[in-house]
Design an enzyme around this catalytic site. Sequence first.
Site, PDB file in Angstrom:
ATOM      1  N   CYS A  28      17.255   7.414  17.137  1.00 26.53           N
ATOM      2  CA  CYS A  28      17.993   6.854  18.263  1.00 26.53           C
ATOM      3  C   CYS A  28      18.051   7.880  19.380  1.00 26.53           C
ATOM      4  O   CYS A  28      17.556   8.986  19.251  1.00 26.53           O
ATOM      5  CB  CYS A  28      19.404   6.480  17.823  1.00 26.53           C
ATOM      6  SG  CYS A  28      20.339   7.920  17.288  1.00 26.53           S
TER       7      CYS A  28
ATOM      8  N   CYS B 158      19.513  11.316  18.498  1.00 26.19           N
ATOM      9  CA  CYS B 158      18.594  12.266  17.881  1.00 26.19           C
ATOM     10  C   CYS B 158      17.695  12.899  18.936  1.00 26.19           C
ATOM     11  O   CYS B 158      17.451  14.103  18.931  1.00 26.19           O
ATOM     12  CB  CYS B 158      17.703  11.553  16.860  1.00 26.19           C
ATOM     13  SG  CYS B 158      18.567  10.462  15.752  1.00 26.19           S
TER      14      CYS B 158
ATOM     15  N   ASP C   6      -0.923   0.083 -10.556  1.00 25.35           N
ATOM     16  CA  ASP C   6      -0.859   1.381 -11.193  1.00 25.35           C
ATOM     17  C   ASP C   6       0.593   1.508 -11.665  1.00 25.35           C
ATOM     18  O   ASP C   6       1.475   0.828 -11.157  1.00 25.35           O
ATOM     19  CB  ASP C   6      -1.200   2.449 -10.157  1.00 25.35           C
ATOM     20  CG  ASP C   6      -0.820   3.833 -10.624  1.00 25.35           C
ATOM     21  OD1 ASP C   6      -1.237   4.197 -11.724  1.00 25.35           O
ATOM     22  OD2 ASP C   6      -0.104   4.519  -9.892  1.00 25.35           O
TER      23      ASP C   6
ATOM     24  N   ASP D  93      -0.788   4.340  -5.989  1.00 22.89           N
ATOM     25  CA  ASP D  93      -0.317   5.366  -5.071  1.00 22.89           C
ATOM     26  C   ASP D  93      -1.025   6.699  -5.220  1.00 22.89           C
ATOM     27  O   ASP D  93      -1.128   7.455  -4.274  1.00 22.89           O
ATOM     28  CB  ASP D  93       1.182   5.591  -5.267  1.00 22.89           C
ATOM     29  CG  ASP D  93       1.469   6.331  -6.552  1.00 22.89           C
ATOM     30  OD1 ASP D  93       0.820   5.997  -7.560  1.00 22.89           O
ATOM     31  OD2 ASP D  93       2.314   7.233  -6.561  1.00 22.89           O
TER      32      ASP D  93
ATOM     33  N   ASP E 106      -5.803   6.814  -7.969  1.00 29.84           N
ATOM     34  CA  ASP E 106      -5.959   5.403  -7.644  1.00 29.84           C
ATOM     35  C   ASP E 106      -6.813   5.172  -6.405  1.00 29.84           C
ATOM     36  O   ASP E 106      -7.267   4.067  -6.155  1.00 29.84           O
ATOM     37  CB  ASP E 106      -4.592   4.767  -7.378  1.00 29.84           C
ATOM     38  CG  ASP E 106      -3.706   4.811  -8.588  1.00 29.84           C
ATOM     39  OD1 ASP E 106      -4.217   4.519  -9.675  1.00 29.84           O
ATOM     40  OD2 ASP E 106      -2.524   5.151  -8.450  1.00 29.84           O
TER      41      ASP E 106
END
Lengths: 780, 49
Positions: free
Chosen positions: A53, A56, A458, A646, A650
Amino acid sequence: MNCCGADGMADEIAGKSAAAGRLKLREEQLLLAAHRTGDGMLQSDFLVPGMHCVGCMTKIEKRLNALPFVDRARANLSTRRVSVCWNGENGSAVDIDQAITDAGYEHAPFDLAALAENDGESTGRRLLTSLAVAGFAAANIMLLSISVWAGADPATAQLFHLISGVIAIPAVAYAGQPFFRSAIAALKRGGLNMDVPISLAVLLALSMSLYESLTGGQEAYFDACVTLLFFLLIGRTLDHTMREKARGAVTRLMGFAARGAALLQPDGAVHFVPISEIGPGAHILVAAGERVPVDAIVVSGASDLDRSLVTGESETVPIGKGAEIEAGTLNLTGPVEIEAVRTAEKSFLSEIIQMMEAAENGKAGYVRIADRMAAIYAPAVHILAALAFAGWLIATGDWHQAIYTAIAVLIITCPCALGLAVPVVHVVGANRLFRDGIMIKDGAAFEKLAEVTRVVFDKTGTLTLGRPEVVRVDGNAAAFAGLIRTLAARSHHPAAAAIAKLDTIAGTVLAETESVAELPGFGVQAISGGKRVRLGRPEWVLEISGGGKKTQINSNSVTAFAVQGALPILFELTDALRPDALEAVTALKKSGLQCEILSGDAPGPVADAASRLGISDARPGLVPKDKIARLKELQSKGEKVLMAGDGLNDAPSLAAAHVSMAPASASDVGRLAADLVFTRESLSAVPLARDVAIKAGRLVRQNFALAIFYNCIAIPLAMAGFVTPLFAAIAMSTSSIAVVSNSMRLGLMRSGAGSNPGYETRAAPDLSQESAGHGREAAA
Amino acid sequence: MNLLIVLIPVALGLGALGLGAFIWSLKSGQYDDLEGAAERILSDDGEEP
């Protein structure tokens, strides 16, 4: 206006960089990523994913601008980046680094040049400029055309046509280039795509109108040329923006990977060097919590290694002197000195990349639905135009009339609506998925996702979160809560983090301890009240406890805690399933898909996860080659496989599958290989994405039906010679608007509604809550 | 007819001005951070860029 506190992380980073040696290394790492700008300044770019935002942004910018040597700092919320221009002579990069840390944000330096992103950005700009030029020309020519259609006298009409021509020619020459280039490329390959009839229609209409205007003819199609380009460019720009957005989001997730390593020089000095400079025999320091940069052998030190991203194994492995470790594994508990055995290019990682390339090459080229359509549509249009020409020439013998009608057919059939039919749906669909934290890399993934017949998961990191969770506590943990928390806080080990999170332990007062030390491969030990306390591997903890033995149930791992002489407390840990994993798998099965697990983990945990999820087909202990072999086997049976995975192991199967999904926590390679990336923890992303893809497919077919319906009316009229420029302008705009409005319906649809009622009742409430939560977050 | 000779260049000139302004704004990076621009308006700080 502060929505994001990353203080815990900031503390950790501050703690890590406390040592002076690390600071120097950090400086070298930061300078490596910085680049020189034209005016002699240095520009450093940082990824700050936690920036949400204006609070920040201003917080970071203020901190940075307060540094005397910083020329300007600018935060970019769209890309979550901070760009700092600073004077390299009287400032240090570590201060900049520290300023962002002090502001409370996790961040990573990255090399803007290395991303080679400027290329993609300039394409987007070029498309936008073309769009603006086409829009300007279309609006002005349309104004002039309307006065001609309203009945201007012949002299004025001719003047207006000439002015239109003067605007249209440069506009088409500039804004038409994306289409002309693509058409030429298609013709060179000996094929036809949608851009061939588009380019042909635009160019022919332009030259005919020019001829008519110069020879005093009454009708000109200048407005049709440029409005066509304008509409089509909208489709192109949307398509490009969608891909850029997804790519930007994916690159935002990267960059936290080590692009260099701490090299130990023979004289004992340590320097941070780029990963490409590390050769076999180089000695590298890997701190706890860092990833191993190259394949190596441990020279000194001991630690625990998290290999889950590399092999799919959920259990950590203790390593000591002489152990061989692969690039990409995570060093958990202790610093180690390693000796590289291979360069980065030849490490485990690159083997995977080679397998990925092989898998991609072996994959049959997928032809997108728009191109399949074009393969029929383009020749049909050209044949019809030729027929019109021949028919009128034979019937009337009038060359001028015959050419005129043939061109009118080409203009009226110009696939304006067809060109918009696919991209608009895909952009709306991508935005719909984006709201639920799913990034789709391109439109083809939508089409492929809708065809899927089988889902292959996976296990570690995909069906599960890849981090352990305590499932059972054996003993009275509450009695020693403070002590357990003190020991657990000391370790980077995932099991320690899981134990610290237990309800009975989190938030308790830390106990007084002395000489707390982590013994890599064993656990954490301390002295409290004159007695030794240990938290770690059961065998090691039971050495000091009074009685008790390691009891293991299922395949779950056990971590023990004991005070010297007292009964031990056993924590049974298991890799936690992702939230909604069961619901997601059930929804997929209900909609008629087969589910299957291919895992690199041991049979025990795999069978356990499979039984909890109700998946009957689970294969444990697979290496990447086995996974690909299984995918090939399925594909040879005609199955279209969605692979969700992931890890590095894989990545080749993600590339080999028909379409693939990866969580945001995946390895960089895995994320890049996947067609879709989901950023929320919930596995409901998989059925949701498939659902949206099916709806998108349906809308695309409806759009094609609309466009064909329009052509069925327009083509006979054009061939009969009834088409005027006014008719063409109205007909083309109407069909385009109809297609666009129809596509917008995808964004209005509620999640879960539609194709599979089972999924609707089960998952819709969760998803609506989730998007409501997201809405709040955005509003905060 | 005489009026047109004035009006048409004026109309086209204004249109070209708009096009030029858009291209300038694009080149000067005003579309680089649309989300950030939307948020920055909420900032209370007058001196912030």
